[in-house]
Design an enzyme around this catalytic site. Structure first.
Site, PDB file in Angstrom:
ATOM      1  CB  CYS A  51      36.509 -29.994  32.808  1.00 25.87           C
ATOM      2  SG  CYS A  51      35.760 -28.380  33.145  1.00 25.87           S
ATOM      3  CB  ALA A  54      32.181 -28.063  31.251  1.00 26.41           C
ATOM      4  NE  ARG A  85      24.524 -27.191  27.706  1.00 23.40           N
ATOM      5  CZ  ARG A  85      23.498 -27.322  28.538  1.00 23.40           C
ATOM      6  NH1 ARG A  85      23.151 -26.360  29.368  1.00 23.40           N
ATOM      7  NH2 ARG A  85      22.814 -28.439  28.542  1.00 23.40           N
ATOM      8  CG  HIS A 182      26.138 -34.371  33.218  1.00 19.32           C
ATOM      9  ND1 HIS A 182      26.450 -35.238  32.204  1.00 19.32           N
ATOM     10  CD2 HIS A 182      26.209 -33.135  32.682  1.00 19.32           C
ATOM     11  CE1 HIS A 182      26.702 -34.555  31.096  1.00 19.32           C
ATOM     12  NE2 HIS A 182      26.564 -33.266  31.365  1.00 19.32           N
TER      13      HIS A 182
HETATM   14 FE1  CFM Z   1      22.625 -34.144  27.277  1.00 17.48          FE
HETATM   15 FE2  CFM Z   1      23.947 -33.931  25.215  1.00 17.48          FE
HETATM   16 FE3  CFM Z   1      24.869 -33.048  27.600  1.00 17.48          FE
HETATM   17 FE4  CFM Z   1      22.781 -31.820  26.353  1.00 17.48          FE
HETATM   18 FE5  CFM Z   1      24.503 -29.982  25.224  1.00 17.48          FE
HETATM   19 FE6  CFM Z   1      25.630 -32.130  24.101  1.00 17.48          FE
HETATM   20 FE7  CFM Z   1      26.589 -31.271  26.430  1.00 17.48          FE
HETATM   21 MO1  CFM Z   1      26.893 -29.896  24.249  1.00 17.48          MO
HETATM   22  S1  CFM Z   1      21.927 -33.431  25.313  1.00 17.48           S
HETATM   23  S2  CFM Z   1      23.101 -32.330  28.391  1.00 17.48           S
HETATM   24  S3  CFM Z   1      22.401 -29.757  25.787  1.00 17.48           S
HETATM   25  S4  CFM Z   1      24.562 -35.038  26.893  1.00 17.48           S
HETATM   26  S5  CFM Z   1      24.948 -30.316  23.221  1.00 17.48           S
HETATM   27  S6  CFM Z   1      24.883 -34.147  23.327  1.00 17.48           S
HETATM   28  S7  CFM Z   1      27.627 -31.983  24.763  1.00 17.48           S
HETATM   29  S8  CFM Z   1      26.120 -29.247  26.308  1.00 17.48           S
HETATM   30  S9  CFM Z   1      26.776 -32.231  28.372  1.00 17.48           S
HETATM   31  C1  HCA Z   2      30.403 -28.147  26.990  1.00 15.16           C
HETATM   32  C2  HCA Z   2      29.357 -27.330  26.272  1.00 15.16           C
HETATM   33  C3  HCA Z   2      29.109 -27.729  24.847  1.00 15.16           C
HETATM   34  C4  HCA Z   2      30.263 -27.347  23.958  1.00 15.16           C
HETATM   35  C5  HCA Z   2      29.881 -27.271  22.521  1.00 15.16           C
HETATM   36  C6  HCA Z   2      30.871 -27.564  21.452  1.00 15.16           C
HETATM   37  C7  HCA Z   2      27.805 -27.047  24.376  1.00 15.16           C
HETATM   38  O1  HCA Z   2      30.772 -29.243  26.558  1.00 15.16           O
HETATM   39  O2  HCA Z   2      30.882 -27.692  28.007  1.00 15.16           O
HETATM   40  O3  HCA Z   2      31.904 -28.202  21.678  1.00 15.16           O
HETATM   41  O4  HCA Z   2      30.564 -27.169  20.329  1.00 15.16           O
HETATM   42  O5  HCA Z   2      26.905 -27.717  23.936  1.00 15.16           O
HETATM   43  O6  HCA Z   2      27.740 -25.816  24.442  1.00 15.16           O
HETATM   44  O7  HCA Z   2      28.903 -29.130  24.778  1.00 15.16           O
END
Ligand code: CFM
Ligand code: HCA
Length: 532
Positions: A51, A54, A85, A182
């Site tokens: 969400c 998150a 995370r 973000h």
């Molecule tokens: Fe960038 Fe990602 Fe994301 Fe990420 Fe992550 Fe991710 Fe994420 Mo999980 S590189 S910041 S460190 S878009 S693994 S592919 S989904 S937390 S919001």
């Molecule tokens: C997030 C965090 C997450 C979840 C990981 C997963 C991460 O989406 O809020 O689904 O395995 O990287 O920790 O993306």
């Protein structure tokens, strides 16, 4: 039927209409294809998205080690973002709050009578016990509904305690995924943190920020090790093992490197407008990509000494991994993979797979936007829907004091002509083709379907679908948490990644496993006259 049609075949008319534009087959590399992205998921589908909260609290703000990030809401949201995370952090000055979970723990009575009192109390306790450099407040869904004035509490706390306190209205429902969070986090950091230390801009040197690097499994540390070995000075990392303190000086850097385009491109763009800091899309995932990235950074600065040092470091690092690289290449050559991750890794990881002779046949993002698939050139054509319009578009102007000299226009254009991704990201599609398939906001049904069709040797994804994939008989490694391993970035990280991939594919377990539904049906019965 082609693969796309098979995936869509069983959907009802309404679902078909929605999903058909989120699935594209790529026939030739570079073919311009349009994909539907960053829109609402179909209710009831098992998807992997998170969400808005998150994305704001968990992804962008959470990794700041000297900052207390308070989740304002019932305890569940804080609890489920507590340590899941794997953004690692160290504490050179003893201020590392990353392992804590701060929450106002709202109860029913607070929902009825308001939670501002609890929020004030939480901030007071956090400041008295932890002495953070800054406090960030992140709202969860009920806060937006009851209308607590978190901005007023933040302003009041700044006066009371003399530290920066920023409030983020990042309620979970604010956007269609974590992507909205973000953006909200980027706006807050730009407005209140970046450039708030009023230090003068030093002479142009080799000072860089790394944007969109969250130090998962220690990736950021590995990148810093290599960059420092070459001779660069790292001003700030956004935000893995990052600090509020460093971010306040970020405006003094000479160049912004952008690792994860999706989560941070807003800051890169705004810093260009406000401070004239160029940004370069980099990728430290993969051996050849790390080499390309290091050479492009050196090229950007055009400093002969740095160029030479870059080549020396590349040679040293390659020599260190030569034996392992050869071994894993022999073992992995010709294998195929599927990669379903959030908003940037599904592209980055195709490169490290290529290093070891593997081909990505299926790829997908949870919440990327069209530019992450098709390249930034499509941005002017992206139609903003009501959900996107809901997120503030912050306008910044050149800063009178800190706007500084970057690269001259001629050199900038020259580098762009050489395909250096300056102020540009080419997206994932251009590196794919040959009948591969891309699925946006994939769900578990579609994941099962692509597994049936493509039968990859390994499927990379996250915790929500890993075990569903393994129960289907395919090895699945997590590209969010690295299954508690890492780092995966840089030269040495590529070897750790290859080792984990090798261990998963070659695990004898897969040969022994016959899932029960291969030999006996899980459900039997009749419906009308037909046997099912
Ligand atoms: Fe960038 Fe990602 Fe994301 Fe990420 Fe992550 Fe991710 Fe994420 Mo999980 S590189 S910041 S460190 S878009 S693994 S592919 S989904 S937390 S919001
Ligand atoms: C997030 C965090 C997450 C979840 C990981 C997963 C991460 O989406 O809020 O689904 O395995 O990287 O920790 O993306």
């Amino acid at each position: 039927m082609d693969a796309r049609e098979v995936i869509l075949d069983k959907y009802s008319g309404r679902v078909f209409k929605n999903r058909k534009d989120h699935i594209v087959e790529l026939d030739e590399a570079g073919v311009p294809k349009e994909i539907a992205a960053n829109s609402r998921s179909v209710p009831g589908m098992m998807i992997n998205r998170g969400c808005c909260y998150a994305g704001c609290k968990g992804v962008v703000l959470g990794p700041l080690r000297d900052t207390v990030v308070i989740t304002h809401g019932p305890i569940g949201c804080g609890y489920y973002t507590w340590g899941t995370r794997r953004n690692k952090a160290d504490s050179p000055d003893g201020r590392n709050f990353v392992q804590y979970c701060f929450s106002t723990d709202m109860q029913e009575t607070d929902i009825v009578f308001g939670g501002m009192k609890k929020l004030r109390q939480a901030i007071r306790e956090a400041v008295e016990i932890f002495h953070p450099k800054a406090v960030m407040i992140c709202s969860t869904c009920p806060i937006g509904l009851i209308g607590d004035d978190i901005n007023a509490v933040a302003t009041e706390s700044e006066k009371l305690y003399g530290i920066t306190c920023v409030a983020y209205s990042c309620e979970g429902y604010k956007g269609v995924s974590q992507s909205a969070g973000h953006h909200i986090a980027n706006n807050g950091l730009m407005r209140r943190v970046i450039g708030s230390a009023k230090d003068k801009i030093p002479e142009r040197g080799l000072r860089i920020n790394i944007l969109g690097e969250y130090n998962i499994g220690g990736d950021g540390w590995e990148e810093e090790r290599i960059l420092k070995k070459i001779g660069y000075e790292i001003v700030a990392v956004f935000t893995g093992d990052g600090s509020y303190e460093a971010l306040t000086h970020a405006h003094t850097a000479d160049l912004n490197l952008v690792q994860c385009h999706r989560s941070i491109n807003y800051i890169a763009e705004m810093m260009k407008t406000k401070y004239n800091i160029d940004w370069l899309k980099v990728n430290f995932v993969g051996i050849d990509e790390t080499i390309r990235t290091l050479r492009e950074i050196a090229d950007y600065f055009g400093n002969e000494e740095i160029k030479q040092r870059t080549e020396e470091v590349i040679a040293e690092e390659l020599a260190d991994i030569a034996e392992d690289r050869k071994f894993y290449r022999q073992k992995l050559e010709g294998k195929t993979a599927g990669v379903f991750v959030g908003g940037s890794r599904s592209h980055h990881y195709q490169n490290v797979l290529k290093d070891f002779g593997m081909k990505t046949v299926i790829a997908g993002y949870e919440f990327a936007h069209r530019d992450d698939y098709e390249g930034r050139e499509v941005i002017p054509n992206i139609k903003l829907d009501a959900d996107s319009k809901n997120i503030e578009q912050l306008t910044v102007h050149p800063d009178e004091q800190f706007y500084h000299v970057a690269l001259d226009k001629e050199r900038f254009d020259e580098l762009r002509k050489e395909n250096v991704e300056l102020e540009y990201y080419k997206g994932m599609f251009k590196d794919m083709g040959d009948g591969t398939i891309v699925v946006d906001d994939f769900n578990h049904y579609e994941t099962e379907k692509v597994l049936d069709i493509f039968k990859p040797d390994i499927f990379y994804s996250g915790i929500k679908d890993k075990y569903m994939i393994e129960k289907k008989g395919f090895p699945s490694n997590q590209l969010h948490s690295y299954d508690y391993s890492g780092p995966y970035a840089g030269f040495k990280g590529a070897i750790v990644f290859a080792r984990n991939t090798y261990l998963s594919i070659y695990a004898p377990a897969w040969k022994m496993l016959t899932p029960p539904w291969r030999t006996q049906p899980t459900l039997e019965g009749t419906m009308g006259d037909e046997n099912y």
